[in-house]
Write a protein that holds these residues in place. Structure first.
Motif, PDB file in Angstrom:
ATOM      1  N   ALA A  27      58.864  40.562  38.356  1.00 55.83           N
ATOM      2  CA  ALA A  27      57.844  40.546  39.408  1.00 55.83           C
ATOM      3  C   ALA A  27      56.624  41.386  39.033  1.00 55.83           C
ATOM      4  CB  ALA A  27      58.441  41.042  40.723  1.00 55.83           C
ATOM      5  N   LYS A  28      56.805  42.414  38.211  1.00 55.67           N
ATOM      6  CA  LYS A  28      55.683  43.250  37.786  1.00 55.67           C
ATOM      7  C   LYS A  28      54.679  42.466  36.941  1.00 55.67           C
ATOM      8  CE  LYS A  28      58.515  47.380  37.765  1.00 55.67           C
ATOM      9  NZ  LYS A  28      59.273  48.280  36.913  1.00 55.67           N
ATOM     10  N   LEU A  29      55.106  41.346  36.364  1.00 57.29           N
ATOM     11  CA  LEU A  29      54.241  40.525  35.520  1.00 57.29           C
ATOM     12  C   LEU A  29      53.461  39.473  36.308  1.00 57.29           C
ATOM     13  CD1 LEU A  29      56.788  39.974  32.625  1.00 57.29           C
ATOM     14  CD2 LEU A  29      54.836  41.531  32.654  1.00 57.29           C
ATOM     15  N   TYR A  30      53.801  39.300  37.583  1.00 54.71           N
ATOM     16  CA  TYR A  30      53.152  38.269  38.392  1.00 54.71           C
ATOM     17  C   TYR A  30      51.628  38.430  38.465  1.00 54.71           C
ATOM     18  CZ  TYR A  30      52.032  35.271  42.366  1.00 54.71           C
ATOM     19  OH  TYR A  30      51.473  34.324  43.185  1.00 54.71           O
ATOM     20  N   PRO A  31      51.083  39.639  38.649  1.00 55.46           N
ATOM     21  CA  PRO A  31      49.615  39.766  38.670  1.00 55.46           C
ATOM     22  C   PRO A  31      48.956  39.282  37.382  1.00 55.46           C
ATOM     23  CG  PRO A  31      50.619  41.733  39.586  1.00 55.46           C
ATOM     24  CD  PRO A  31      51.737  40.918  38.975  1.00 55.46           C
ATOM     25  N   LEU A  32      49.628  39.443  36.266  1.00 58.65           N
ATOM     26  CA  LEU A  32      49.107  38.946  34.998  1.00 58.65           C
ATOM     27  C   LEU A  32      49.030  37.423  35.017  1.00 58.65           C
ATOM     28  CD1 LEU A  32      48.204  40.248  32.319  1.00 58.65           C
ATOM     29  CD2 LEU A  32      50.532  39.938  31.483  1.00 58.65           C
ATOM     30  N   LEU A  33      50.042  36.781  35.582  1.00 59.81           N
ATOM     31  CA  LEU A  33      50.014  35.324  35.722  1.00 59.81           C
ATOM     32  C   LEU A  33      48.848  34.908  36.610  1.00 59.81           C
ATOM     33  CD1 LEU A  33      53.743  34.272  36.320  1.00 59.81           C
ATOM     34  CD2 LEU A  33      52.478  34.323  34.172  1.00 59.81           C
ATOM     35  N   VAL A  34      48.723  35.549  37.759  1.00 62.43           N
ATOM     36  CA  VAL A  34      47.681  35.184  38.724  1.00 62.43           C
ATOM     37  C   VAL A  34      46.294  35.298  38.100  1.00 62.43           C
ATOM     38  CG1 VAL A  34      46.583  35.839  40.904  1.00 62.43           C
ATOM     39  CG2 VAL A  34      49.072  35.738  40.748  1.00 62.43           C
ATOM     40  N   SER A  35      46.071  36.365  37.346  1.00 65.07           N
ATOM     41  CA  SER A  35      44.734  36.591  36.787  1.00 65.07           C
ATOM     42  C   SER A  35      44.416  35.691  35.601  1.00 65.07           C
ATOM     43  CB  SER A  35      44.557  38.061  36.390  1.00 65.07           C
ATOM     44  OG  SER A  35      45.365  38.395  35.284  1.00 65.07           O
ATOM     45  N   GLN A  36      45.419  35.250  34.854  1.00 65.24           N
ATOM     46  CA  GLN A  36      45.121  34.536  33.615  1.00 65.24           C
ATOM     47  C   GLN A  36      45.552  33.075  33.564  1.00 65.24           C
ATOM     48  OE1 GLN A  36      45.533  36.576  29.896  1.00 65.24           O
ATOM     49  NE2 GLN A  36      45.658  38.541  30.930  1.00 65.24           N
ATOM     50  N   VAL A  37      46.479  32.676  34.384  1.00 61.08           N
ATOM     51  CA  VAL A  37      46.934  31.285  34.348  1.00 61.08           C
ATOM     52  C   VAL A  37      46.290  30.573  35.542  1.00 61.08           C
ATOM     53  CG1 VAL A  37      48.901  29.741  34.121  1.00 61.08           C
ATOM     54  CG2 VAL A  37      49.093  32.097  33.314  1.00 61.08           C
ATOM     55  N   THR A  38      45.047  30.174  35.345  1.00 59.84           N
ATOM     56  CA  THR A  38      44.252  29.566  36.411  1.00 59.84           C
ATOM     57  C   THR A  38      44.320  28.043  36.333  1.00 59.84           C
ATOM     58  OG1 THR A  38      42.246  29.487  35.068  1.00 59.84           O
ATOM     59  CG2 THR A  38      42.647  31.519  36.342  1.00 59.84           C
ATOM     60  N   ALA A  39      43.943  27.402  37.418  1.00 58.38           N
ATOM     61  CA  ALA A  39      43.880  25.937  37.430  1.00 58.38           C
ATOM     62  C   ALA A  39      42.884  25.445  36.379  1.00 58.38           C
ATOM     63  CB  ALA A  39      43.502  25.439  38.816  1.00 58.38           C
ATOM     64  N   ALA A  40      41.780  26.159  36.217  1.00 57.42           N
ATOM     65  CA  ALA A  40      40.774  25.767  35.223  1.00 57.42           C
ATOM     66  C   ALA A  40      41.329  25.833  33.806  1.00 57.42           C
ATOM     67  CB  ALA A  40      39.536  26.654  35.358  1.00 57.42           C
ATOM     68  N   ARG A  41      42.090  26.875  33.494  1.00 53.59           N
ATOM     69  CA  ARG A  41      42.672  26.986  32.147  1.00 53.59           C
ATOM     70  C   ARG A  41      43.716  25.907  31.902  1.00 53.59           C
ATOM     71  NH1 ARG A  41      44.634  32.507  29.836  1.00 53.59           N
ATOM     72  NH2 ARG A  41      44.401  31.332  27.902  1.00 53.59           N
ATOM     73  N   VAL A  42      44.514  25.615  32.925  1.00 51.90           N
ATOM     74  CA  VAL A  42      45.533  24.565  32.781  1.00 51.90           C
ATOM     75  C   VAL A  42      44.846  23.208  32.603  1.00 51.90           C
ATOM     76  CG1 VAL A  42      47.426  23.362  33.938  1.00 51.90           C
ATOM     77  CG2 VAL A  42      47.305  25.860  34.005  1.00 51.90           C
ATOM     78  N   LYS A  43      43.824  22.936  33.401  1.00 48.00           N
ATOM     79  CA  LYS A  43      43.074  21.683  33.283  1.00 48.00           C
ATOM     80  C   LYS A  43      42.466  21.570  31.892  1.00 48.00           C
ATOM     81  CE  LYS A  43      40.523  18.112  34.751  1.00 48.00           C
ATOM     82  NZ  LYS A  43      41.032  16.797  34.996  1.00 48.00           N
ATOM     83  N   ASP A  44      41.869  22.661  31.389  1.00 52.65           N
ATOM     84  CA  ASP A  44      41.270  22.637  30.060  1.00 52.65           C
ATOM     85  C   ASP A  44      42.322  22.411  28.979  1.00 52.65           C
ATOM     86  OD1 ASP A  44      38.905  23.007  28.318  1.00 52.65           O
ATOM     87  OD2 ASP A  44      40.052  24.737  27.600  1.00 52.65           O
ATOM     88  N   MET A  45      43.470  23.035  29.134  1.00 52.90           N
ATOM     89  CA  MET A  45      44.539  22.877  28.146  1.00 52.90           C
ATOM     90  C   MET A  45      44.999  21.419  28.042  1.00 52.90           C
ATOM     91  SD  MET A  45      48.047  25.017  27.888  1.00 52.90           S
ATOM     92  CE  MET A  45      48.865  25.129  26.310  1.00 52.90           C
TER      93      MET A  45
END
Length: 110
Positions: A27-45
């Motif tokens: 759970a301590k890693l969740y903020p890292l996911l929120v900040s870096q795994v965005t819809a825009a990055r997934v769409k671009d990937m």
């Protein structure tokens, strides 16, 4: 580091929609996911695969993000001529996303 170093994924597909959940190992890693795994990055990937919208849903109670990708499966699993563009393959590819920072950096924005 790769997303797979801090999270795992689950996936599903229905028709021409792929649904990928990314769940933090801790759970301590969740903020890292929120900040870096965005819809825009997934769409671009997946820009060569996903023709529609990518929507991200945050699920903080289970330290997860859920991505719903429309027009992502070449018309649907039974209609697509693509061999590896279905949900499980997409979730595995998403886990190759590069993440900056580390376990101790979860309170910093990238």
């Amino acid at each position: 580091m790769k997303l797979r170093d801090i999270a795992h994924s689950r996936t599903g597909d229905k028709g021409n929609i792929s649904n990928i959940s990314v769940i933090a190992f801790d759970a301590k890693l969740y903020p890292l996911l929120v900040s870096q795994v965005t819809a825009a990055r997934v769409k671009d990937m997946f820009k060569d695969i996903v023709q529609g919208e990518v929507v991200r849903y945050e699920l903080p109670n289970i330290s997860a993000l859920n991505f719903v990708m429309d027009q992502a499966l070449g018309g649907g699993v039974t209609r697509s001529l693509a061999l590896d563009a279905h949900g499980k393959s997409l979730s595995s590819a998403l886990l190759d996303l590069e993440i900056e920072g580390g376990i101790g950096d979860t309170d910093e924005a990238p």
